[in-house]
Enzyme design. Sequence first.
Site, PDB file in Angstrom:
ATOM      1  N   ASP A  56       0.837  -1.207   0.000  1.00 52.90           N
ATOM      2  CA  ASP A  56       0.000   0.000   0.000  1.00 52.90           C
ATOM      3  C   ASP A  56       0.874   1.260   0.000  1.00 52.90           C
ATOM      4  OD1 ASP A  56      -2.324   1.446  -0.022  1.00 52.90           O
ATOM      5  OD2 ASP A  56      -2.799   1.146   2.094  1.00 52.90           O
TER       6      ASP A  56
ATOM      7  N   ASN B 137     -10.890  -2.327  -5.487  1.00 58.45           N
ATOM      8  CA  ASN B 137     -10.127  -1.340  -6.254  1.00 58.45           C
ATOM      9  C   ASN B 137     -10.793  -0.963  -7.587  1.00 58.45           C
ATOM     10  OD1 ASN B 137      -6.938  -2.638  -5.063  1.00 58.45           O
ATOM     11  ND2 ASN B 137      -8.034  -0.827  -4.363  1.00 58.45           N
TER      12      ASN B 137
HETATM   13  C1  IPE Z   1      -5.357  -2.645  -0.296  1.00 56.92           C
HETATM   14  O1  IPE Z   1      -5.037  -1.301  -0.428  1.00 56.92           O
HETATM   15  C2  IPE Z   1      -5.317  -3.320  -1.628  1.00 56.92           C
HETATM   16  C3  IPE Z   1      -4.005  -3.490  -2.230  1.00 56.92           C
HETATM   17  C4  IPE Z   1      -2.866  -3.166  -1.679  1.00 56.92           C
HETATM   18  C5  IPE Z   1      -3.992  -4.092  -3.527  1.00 56.92           C
HETATM   19  P1  IPE Z   1      -6.159  -0.170  -0.592  1.00 56.92           P
HETATM   20  O2  IPE Z   1      -5.443   1.105  -0.727  1.00 56.92           O
HETATM   21  O3  IPE Z   1      -7.086  -0.557  -1.665  1.00 56.92           O
HETATM   22  O4  IPE Z   1      -6.920  -0.257   0.804  1.00 56.92           O
HETATM   23  P2  IPE Z   1      -7.839   0.804   1.537  1.00 56.92           P
HETATM   24  O5  IPE Z   1      -8.809   1.321   0.525  1.00 56.92           O
HETATM   25  O6  IPE Z   1      -6.951   1.890   2.037  1.00 56.92           O
HETATM   26  O7  IPE Z   1      -8.483   0.059   2.657  1.00 56.92           O
HETATM   27  C1  IPE Z   2      -1.485   0.314  -3.357  1.00 58.44           C
HETATM   28  O1  IPE Z   2      -1.256   1.667  -3.395  1.00 58.44           O
HETATM   29  C2  IPE Z   2      -1.705  -0.288  -4.717  1.00 58.44           C
HETATM   30  C3  IPE Z   2      -3.102  -0.685  -4.995  1.00 58.44           C
HETATM   31  C4  IPE Z   2      -4.093  -0.598  -4.167  1.00 58.44           C
HETATM   32  C5  IPE Z   2      -3.353  -1.210  -6.320  1.00 58.44           C
HETATM   33  P1  IPE Z   2      -2.441   2.721  -3.394  1.00 58.44           P
HETATM   34  O2  IPE Z   2      -2.791   3.039  -4.800  1.00 58.44           O
HETATM   35  O3  IPE Z   2      -3.577   2.253  -2.555  1.00 58.44           O
HETATM   36  O4  IPE Z   2      -1.739   3.965  -2.730  1.00 58.44           O
HETATM   37  P2  IPE Z   2      -2.389   4.971  -1.707  1.00 58.44           P
HETATM   38  O5  IPE Z   2      -2.894   4.165  -0.548  1.00 58.44           O
HETATM   39  O6  IPE Z   2      -3.487   5.687  -2.428  1.00 58.44           O
HETATM   40  O7  IPE Z   2      -1.263   5.864  -1.329  1.00 58.44           O
HETATM   41 MG    MG Z   3      -4.021   2.474  -0.602  1.00 60.08          MG
END
Ligand code: IPE
Ligand code: IPE
Ligand code: MG
Length: 240
Positions: free
Chosen positions: A26, A74
Site C-alpha cells: 500500500d 479497487n
Molecule cells: C489494499 O489497499 C489493496 C491493495 C494493496 C492491492 P487499498 O489502498 O485498496 O486499501 P484501503 O482502501 O486503504 O483500505
Molecule cells: C497500493 O497503493 C496499490 C493498490 C491498491 C493497487 P495505493 O494506490 O492504494 O496507494 P495509496 O494508498 O493511495 O497511497
Molecule cells: Mg491504498
Amino acid sequence: MASTKIKINKHLDLSRLPKHIAIIMDGNGRWATRRGLPRNLGHKAGCENLKRIIQHIYDLGIKYATFFTFSTENWKRPKEEIDGIFNVVRQYLDDDGSQFVERDAKVIVSGDFTKLPNDLVESIKRIVDKTKNCKKFVLNLAINYGGRDEILMGVNKAISAGKPIDNAEEFSKLLYSKDLPDPDFIIRTSGEMRVSNFMLWQLAYSEFYFTNTYWPAFSEKDLQKALIEFQKRKRRFGSL
Ligand code: IPE
Ligand code: IPE
Ligand code: MG
C-alpha cells in the site's frame, strides 16, 4: 528475477524465517503525490519494488510469497488508474516470464483473474502455465482478490458438492490458496492498520507488521527489519 548478492543483517536468523510471507503493498499513490507525480507513476515504482522484494524473498530462501496487487474493491477507482495498474502488472509478467522458469519459481493467482482485461488474462495464463512445474518458490499474486469473495466461493463449492465441511483444513482446500500454508507473516506498508479484505480465512494466526513506509520505498533492509521483528514474536496458537 536477476540474481543479486545479498547482505544479511546479523540479527536475522535464516533458520527461523516464515514459510509464507504475505504483503499488502500500500502507498503507491501517496508516494507519487508526495513527489508531485501522477499516481500511476507510483504504481510503476511499486511494481519495480515488487520485483526487488520478490527477488530478496527468494534469495533469503522463503518458499511462499503472496502480494496483494489489486482488490475486488479497487474497481471503485478511476478507469485510468485501474488501466495503469493492469499495464504495469502485465508488462512485468511478460518481461520476466523466462526468468521465473530459470529460477524454478512458480506463479499462481488468488482472485478471479478472468474478469481482468483480455491481454492481462492471457499474460497470466501464459506465466501460470509456463511455471506450473516449478518447485523452488511460489509467487501468489492476489489480483482481483477479496477475502470475502474467496470465502463465498468456498461455501458455494461446498454447497455444490452437497456435503457438510467437517473442519477448517477441509475448507481451506476449497480456496485459491489450497496449495499454500497459511501466511505466518503479513506486512502492510504505508501506515494503514487494517486488513482491507485480504486473506480473511488464512490470517487466523498470522503475525502482523505495519510500517509507515510507502510501498515503492520499502527496501530489502526494511524487509529484513520486519523479519527480525517476526522472529521476536512468541507464537502460541492458543496454547501456553
Ligand atoms: C489494499 O489497499 C489493496 C491493495 C494493496 C492491492 P487499498 O489502498 O485498496 O486499501 P484501503 O482502501 O486503504 O483500505
Ligand atoms: C497500493 O497503493 C496499490 C493498490 C491498491 C493497487 P495505493 O494506490 O492504494 O496507494 P495509496 O494508498 O493511495 O497511497
Ligand atoms: Mg491504498
